[in-house]
Design an enzyme around this catalytic site. Sequence first.
Site, PDB file in Angstrom:
ATOM      1  N   CYS A 329       0.836  -1.205   0.000  1.00 48.66           N
ATOM      2  CA  CYS A 329       0.000   0.000   0.000  1.00 48.66           C
ATOM      3  C   CYS A 329       0.875   1.262   0.000  1.00 48.66           C
ATOM      4  CB  CYS A 329      -0.985  -0.027   1.161  1.00 48.66           C
ATOM      5  SG  CYS A 329      -2.360   1.132   0.951  1.00 48.66           S
ATOM      6  N   HIS A 426      -3.584  -5.281   1.301  1.00 47.86           N
ATOM      7  CA  HIS A 426      -3.368  -5.676   2.690  1.00 47.86           C
ATOM      8  C   HIS A 426      -3.889  -7.099   2.877  1.00 47.86           C
ATOM      9  CE1 HIS A 426      -2.274  -1.681   4.109  1.00 47.86           C
ATOM     10  NE2 HIS A 426      -3.298  -1.175   3.439  1.00 47.86           N
TER      11      HIS A 426
END
Length: 483
Positions: A329, A426
């Site tokens: 991310c 994630h």
Amino acid sequence: MPTLMVQGTTSDAGKSTLVTALCRWARRQGVSVAPFKPQNMALNSAVTADGGEIGRAQAVQAQAAGLAPHTDMNPVLLKPNSDMGAQVIIHGRAIGNMQALTYHGYKPVAMAAVLESHARLVERHQLVLVEGAGSPAEINLRAGDIANMGFAEAVDCPVILIADIDKGGVFAHLVGTLELLSPSEQARIRGFVINRFRGDIALLKPGLDWLEQRTGKPVLGVLPYLTDFHLEAEDAVDTRQQAKSAQALRVVVPVLPRISNHTDFDPLRLHPQVQLTFVGPGQAIPPADLIILPGSKSVRADLARLREQGWDTAIARHLRYGGKLLGICGGLQMLGRQIHDPHGLEGAAGSSEGLGLLDFETVLEPEKQLRNVRGQLCLEQAQVSGYEIHAGVSRGPGLNGAVQLDDGRSDGGLSADGQVLGTYLHGLFEQPSAFAALLRWAGLHEVQTVDYQALRERDIERLADQVELHLDNEQLRMLCGIR
């Protein structure tokens, strides 16, 4: 339908854990139960079935209740992005950044959102189990409170007060908290739970008797200190190391000031063949097989801090010696050539040079991307599942598809030499086949299979067992309206 709230004498007293345990305990008895946290302040969040985001603790509690996570379970989420401010998320959607004083004035609007969500949960379920935040006795936060007694008073619900005996001072915490509440708030406390007790309960009994006599309220039970227990931490990064063999894969994570979703690393901590090390400010990055750049709520500021620490130089040296680097991310965004924030979403508007390890640029946009996804990892075509929570849009030839998603999109990239991998996903390590493939890519051979989701389910069951064994189930059923 009944609502029962759990409040704590301090942060980390065990509120999240007890609500998780009670959700599974109630579900075992055939009750339709939902978790609820009016206001959460955390950088660990989860994507919901209705396309929003909530605190990860409420997602785990939803699992305990046998439900898909929903934005009504955590209607107000505050994600700190500076020492004085946070991104404010209402009903799963970011509405903007606010300084602490500004948010204080916004609380009546936030409270309306809280009560709307609670009312919907009450309509859909037989029982709503509510988690408070921090302590109800913070004098400076009492006015306009929506997270603890302010909420309990608004919906007229009973409260259980939990305290952690392992830290010491448990009787002072319980009695002191009670003394700082108003008479009507004190009346809401229907009993105490003492958490994380080690030793002979007979030695504690005189103190319990005194507490009941002093307060006129029952001790509902004493929960033991659990070892080998691994539900996600809500806030602080757990930097404790567990001893592993000399042959373990060495994984290092730099701890940046605004690290987010550090729960990504819990499966690594639990893997018997992985030595996970968190490196903090002032510490050098030690020799490693894999360095992971984590998610961040303030990517440009965290990238600047990474450089201040000299970690960019250490990463370059690590790659020269054949090490692997993974960016997740915000960590992916750091791997590119440029990060642009034209709207000032994470601080002052402007651009920052990335590490330049993959050929792409990122532009931060107001509309946040929130998705649960599945796909195939480029490594071994392993099945992967995870979730996206990011404001950046990344474009460039270096994004050659580290993951091919089932919805037709590609995500992230892998460098030509195979040393640098970046992804927006994630939860990469929660899917056993993807976890194993990533460990093999990082240099581990003969990988043992670890199913983190199964371990989480095991621990939820263990928690419910503790409620059945150590708490007054008759009193709990009465408080929950279970016949």
